[in-house]
Design a protein around this motif. Structure first.
Motif, PDB file in Angstrom:
ATOM      1  N   UNK A   1     -44.815  39.082  52.048  1.00 48.29           N
ATOM      2  CA  UNK A   1     -43.771  39.972  52.540  1.00 48.29           C
ATOM      3  C   UNK A   1     -43.124  39.403  53.795  1.00 48.29           C
ATOM      4  N   UNK A   2     -43.944  38.872  54.689  1.00 47.53           N
ATOM      5  CA  UNK A   2     -43.402  38.273  55.915  1.00 47.53           C
ATOM      6  C   UNK A   2     -42.481  37.103  55.557  1.00 47.53           C
ATOM      7  N   UNK A   3     -42.898  36.279  54.596  1.00 43.01           N
ATOM      8  CA  UNK A   3     -42.093  35.126  54.210  1.00 43.01           C
ATOM      9  C   UNK A   3     -40.778  35.564  53.575  1.00 43.01           C
ATOM     10  N   UNK A   4     -40.861  36.541  52.664  1.00 40.09           N
ATOM     11  CA  UNK A   4     -39.660  37.018  51.983  1.00 40.09           C
ATOM     12  C   UNK A   4     -38.684  37.664  52.959  1.00 40.09           C
ATOM     13  N   UNK A   5     -39.222  38.532  53.824  1.00 39.83           N
ATOM     14  CA  UNK A   5     -38.358  39.233  54.788  1.00 39.83           C
ATOM     15  C   UNK A   5     -37.702  38.245  55.732  1.00 39.83           C
ATOM     16  N   UNK A   6     -38.484  37.264  56.209  1.00 40.30           N
ATOM     17  CA  UNK A   6     -37.904  36.273  57.114  1.00 40.30           C
ATOM     18  C   UNK A   6     -36.818  35.458  56.405  1.00 40.30           C
ATOM     19  N   UNK A   7     -37.094  35.098  55.141  1.00 38.95           N
ATOM     20  CA  UNK A   7     -36.121  34.302  54.391  1.00 38.95           C
ATOM     21  C   UNK A   7     -34.804  35.055  54.233  1.00 38.95           C
ATOM     22  N   UNK A   8     -34.896  36.316  53.806  1.00 38.59           N
ATOM     23  CA  UNK A   8     -33.674  37.088  53.593  1.00 38.59           C
ATOM     24  C   UNK A   8     -32.990  37.427  54.912  1.00 38.59           C
ATOM     25  N   UNK A   9     -33.777  37.651  55.949  1.00 37.34           N
ATOM     26  CA  UNK A   9     -33.173  37.940  57.242  1.00 37.34           C
ATOM     27  C   UNK A   9     -32.367  36.749  57.737  1.00 37.34           C
ATOM     28  N   UNK A  10     -32.966  35.546  57.647  1.00 40.09           N
ATOM     29  CA  UNK A  10     -32.286  34.366  58.158  1.00 40.09           C
ATOM     30  C   UNK A  10     -31.102  33.957  57.288  1.00 40.09           C
ATOM     31  N   UNK A  11     -31.245  34.095  55.941  1.00 40.79           N
ATOM     32  CA  UNK A  11     -30.169  33.658  55.051  1.00 40.79           C
ATOM     33  C   UNK A  11     -29.026  34.663  54.980  1.00 40.79           C
ATOM     34  N   UNK A  12     -29.357  35.952  55.143  1.00 40.10           N
ATOM     35  CA  UNK A  12     -28.317  36.980  54.991  1.00 40.10           C
ATOM     36  C   UNK A  12     -27.557  37.264  56.278  1.00 40.10           C
ATOM     37  N   UNK A  13     -28.181  36.983  57.414  1.00 41.65           N
ATOM     38  CA  UNK A  13     -27.540  37.318  58.687  1.00 41.65           C
ATOM     39  C   UNK A  13     -26.200  36.595  58.822  1.00 41.65           C
ATOM     40  N   UNK A  14     -26.217  35.276  58.568  1.00 40.97           N
ATOM     41  CA  UNK A  14     -24.982  34.498  58.674  1.00 40.97           C
ATOM     42  C   UNK A  14     -23.974  34.911  57.612  1.00 40.97           C
ATOM     43  N   UNK A  15     -24.466  35.140  56.384  1.00 40.99           N
ATOM     44  CA  UNK A  15     -23.569  35.507  55.294  1.00 40.99           C
ATOM     45  C   UNK A  15     -22.911  36.862  55.534  1.00 40.99           C
ATOM     46  N   UNK A  16     -23.676  37.837  56.057  1.00 43.68           N
ATOM     47  CA  UNK A  16     -23.099  39.161  56.329  1.00 43.68           C
ATOM     48  C   UNK A  16     -22.041  39.072  57.424  1.00 43.68           C
ATOM     49  N   UNK A  17     -22.325  38.247  58.430  1.00 45.31           N
ATOM     50  CA  UNK A  17     -21.337  38.095  59.486  1.00 45.31           C
ATOM     51  C   UNK A  17     -20.065  37.459  58.938  1.00 45.31           C
ATOM     52  N   UNK A  18     -20.229  36.481  58.024  1.00 46.99           N
ATOM     53  CA  UNK A  18     -19.078  35.845  57.397  1.00 46.99           C
ATOM     54  C   UNK A  18     -18.283  36.852  56.570  1.00 46.99           C
ATOM     55  N   UNK A  19     -18.992  37.711  55.816  1.00 49.10           N
ATOM     56  CA  UNK A  19     -18.308  38.714  55.006  1.00 49.10           C
ATOM     57  C   UNK A  19     -17.528  39.695  55.871  1.00 49.10           C
ATOM     58  N   UNK A  20     -18.145  40.145  56.974  1.00 47.96           N
ATOM     59  CA  UNK A  20     -17.439  41.082  57.856  1.00 47.96           C
ATOM     60  C   UNK A  20     -16.201  40.426  58.464  1.00 47.96           C
ATOM     61  N   UNK A  21     -16.330  39.142  58.815  1.00 51.81           N
ATOM     62  CA  UNK A  21     -15.195  38.416  59.386  1.00 51.81           C
ATOM     63  C   UNK A  21     -14.067  38.305  58.374  1.00 51.81           C
ATOM     64  N   UNK A  22     -14.420  37.990  57.122  1.00 52.31           N
ATOM     65  CA  UNK A  22     -13.408  37.879  56.073  1.00 52.31           C
ATOM     66  C   UNK A  22     -12.758  39.225  55.795  1.00 52.31           C
ATOM     67  N   UNK A  23     -13.559  40.304  55.753  1.00 51.24           N
ATOM     68  CA  UNK A  23     -13.011  41.636  55.492  1.00 51.24           C
ATOM     69  C   UNK A  23     -12.035  42.051  56.590  1.00 51.24           C
ATOM     70  N   UNK A  24     -12.387  41.771  57.855  1.00 50.51           N
ATOM     71  CA  UNK A  24     -11.466  42.110  58.952  1.00 50.51           C
ATOM     72  C   UNK A  24     -10.160  41.349  58.796  1.00 50.51           C
ATOM     73  N   UNK A  25     -10.280  40.062  58.427  1.00 48.23           N
ATOM     74  CA  UNK A  25      -9.077  39.261  58.259  1.00 48.23           C
ATOM     75  C   UNK A  25      -8.218  39.783  57.106  1.00 48.23           C
ATOM     76  N   UNK A  26      -8.858  40.117  55.984  1.00 42.61           N
ATOM     77  CA  UNK A  26      -8.104  40.556  54.811  1.00 42.61           C
ATOM     78  C   UNK A  26      -7.450  41.907  55.034  1.00 42.61           C
TER      79      UNK A  26
END
Length: 608
Positions: free
Chosen positions: A272-297
């Motif tokens: 669980x620690x490995x999975x949570x850390x993996x998704x936290x690290x991989x999704x944090x940047x992607x979510x920020x990118x999505x929010x940035x794109x949505x604001x732009x669009x």
């Protein structure tokens, strides 16, 4: 660091308290072995947590294990599910009492995520003795509603509005109008329904929320991201945790169970620690990118290219049936918007973490309307999926027609090459001077020049483009942009000058020399003792008055080749100040070749 450890400890305690399977119960299930498979975006209410499906996609199992769909805010909100088609994003529902045609009159889909084909309807109360003329094609226009409360001697009929059913042509003189209904979902008769003993009426409902195909292609499962469960908008892909093996034997009793329990909880905690850390690290940047794109669009809506959902993209490309190509930035598929309009859909990789390539291309293309620049029809920014939709150009890229010096099979001819070179130059000149802001492409090369059915060239791929004001003589760059072999010297080293629109001029010059030489930009052997840079080899041939020796058949060919070569050599001068602007380049290409002078030797400092 202490707070970090406490945070993970609380997660482990929660996992141990709630059970190891708390995140793994989103797997596919059924209410009975013959019932439809239930998986994301649907969930079984009461059996699976909310993160297993989108809001409004709740299913439940009846006491006799039938699958039930609940439609919120509807007078009749419980319908049985016959089939779920996850590819077409369609669900088939029926009424076990055979009253579906009656019940849809009061079925409201306004608060649900589903939609259906619909039409207006009017109900009439008619005498039981009414005769329906089967020879005038009205039998399909009058639909008997047997489940409505009929008065003795009367029965209720529904008349659906359509071109084939006109109320004036129906025998309704002895009938009394009951009520008008608008947007009534259309019922489809089904003759091949198995395991249904009731009237074979089916209602098709569709949904357009993005499906789990993206995760399934990576052999992963779907669930809602914990940050968006209340919104029901974003999902994430995950790998289910492996189940621990069952214990072998039981003669050690409590000791064996205790060891097994401790081992299982330890494995689950670590996993669980490995999975949570993996998704936290991989999704944090992607979510920020999505929010940035949505604001732009949101700010971009006024510029009006069409925005498509992922479901639209799948429909346009016929489930990604025909792949046109694969590049470093994504895959390109052929699509159809209408019988007259074919498109090329580029599905972008998530290689740029901040989404800059996507924003650059969408933002730049919205400003451009020119014959020699590819037209963007629309785009898709749907969660993890980013796509660009362009007009389809049947002859592909210019690179396909740049053959080697000894291959004439794909050679277009010098007059056509002259037209293509002039068209490219006009397209780049428009980017530099024709828009409110100057657009610097930074990736001019044969791969990014597309040709339509008439071989009209169009500049494409604006992922590396930058915007600047027309009076700005230099721009700042932190890293080099472009493709090796086409990048101007000043992009690598400021010793040659400032980065500006002249950097595109250099790339265009290399492209011209490739058109002349019919080969990639690499070193060739002039003799057995010395390697010569390809543009320098062309310069030496021109300076010595020699024939370029590349597909030259007559004097006219030689003049075309010489003109393109001279313009190309002017464009690749080492220092930007010595290169012409694209406006001047256009004038040079439109001029007779005999009126062009040779440029200074740009290789004099390197040829010694």
């Amino acid at each position: 660091m202490l707070l970090f450890l406490v945070y993970w400890l609380l997660i482990v305690v929660h996992v141990l308290h709630c059970g190891a399977g708390s995140l793994e119960n989103c797997t596919e299930t059924r209410c009975n072995h013959l019932g439809p498979a239930i998986r994301f975006p649907f969930r079984v209410k009461g059996r699976q947590p909310r993160h297993c499906g989108y809001k409004g996609f709740d299913l439940s199992c009846t006491n006799d294990n039938q699958t039930l769909l609940e439609i919120p805010s509807s007078a009749y909100n419980k319908l049985f599910v016959y089939m779920i088609n996850y590819t077409d994003q369609r669900i088939k529902i029926y009424d076990p009492n055979g009253c579906l045609r009656t019940q849809v009159l009061n079925l409201s889909l306004s608060s649900s995520p589903f939609e259906s084909k619909s039409r207006d309807c009017t109900t009439f109360s008619c005498p039981s003795s009414i005769e329906r003329d089967r020879h005038s094609n009205i039998s399909g226009c009058l639909v008997k509603l047997s489940c409505l409360g009929n008065n003795p001697g009367h029965q209720i009929f529904a008349v659906h509005s359509s071109d084939d059913c006109s109320i004036d042509s129906l025998p309704l003189l002895s009938c009394t109008k009951v009520r008008d209904y608008s947007s009534v979902p259309s019922i489809l008769p089904e003759d091949n329904i198995r395991n249904l003993s009731t009237q074979n009426d089916i209602l098709d409902l569709y949904w357009s929320i993005r499906s789990c195909d993206y995760c399934q292609r990576m052999e992963k499962k779907c669930r809602l991201h914990y940050k968006y469960q209340s919104v029901g908008r974003e999902f994430e892909c995950y790998l289910p945790l492996p189940k621990p093996p069952p214990p072998k034997g039981s003669h050690n009793g409590r000791a064996s169970l205790k060891v097994l329990g401790i081992s299982t909880l330890s494995v689950v905690a670590i996993a669980m620690l490995s999975v949570i850390y993996y998704f936290y690290s991989s999704n944090k940047t992607e979510k920020e990118s999505q929010r940035r794109i949505e604001r732009y669009l949101d700010d971009y809506k006024a510029q009006k290219p069409s925005r498509y959902s992922y479901a639209d993209i799948k429909r346009i490309t016929n489930q990604f049936k025909e792949k046109l190509g694969q590049g470093a930035y994504g895959s390109v598929f052929k699509g159809t918007l209408s019988t007259e309009l074919l498109v090329a859909v580029k599905i972008l990789n998530n290689s740029n973490e901040k989404g800059e390539d996507f924003i650059n291309e969408v933002g730049t293309m919205g400003r451009i309307h020119h014959l020699n620049v590819v037209r963007m029809v629309g785009f898709c920014a749907d969660g993890y999926i980013r796509a660009l939709v362009y007009e389809f150009l049947p002859n592909g890229s210019l690179q396909n027609f740049l053959s080697s010096a000894d291959d004439k099979s794909s050679f277009l001819g010098w007059d056509k090459l002259q037209e293509i070179a002039l068209g490219i130059a006009k397209g780049i000149e428009y980017l530099h001077q024709g828009c409110d802001q100057r657009i610097l492409h930074f990736d001019i090369k044969p791969h990014n020049i597309l040709l339509d059915q008439n071989f009209t060239p169009k500049v494409s791929d604006f992922g590396l483009a930058k915007l600047c004001s027309k009076d700005q003589s230099a721009i700042s760059m932190t890293t080099a942009r472009g493709t090796i072999g086409y990048i101007a010297p000043e992009v690598f080293s400021r010793n040659f000058g400032n980065v500006s629109y002249k950097s595109d001029v250099y790339s265009f010059g290399i492209l011209l020399l490739e058109m002349v030489g019919g080969r990639k930009n690499f070193k060739i052997m002039e003799d057995s003792t010395r390697e010569v840079y390809f543009p320098e080899w062309i310069y030496n041939l021109l300076e010595q008055g020699n024939d370029l020796r590349i597909h030259i058949e007559d004097e006219g060919d030689a003049k075309f080749a010489r003109k393109l070569a001279i313009v190309g050599l002017w464009c690749i001068q080492w220092h930007p100040i010595d290169r012409p602007s694209m406006k001047v380049v256009v004038q040079m290409l439109e001029r007779e070749g005999d009126n062009l002078t040779m440029p200074p030797n740009p290789f004099s400092s390197t040829s010694n």
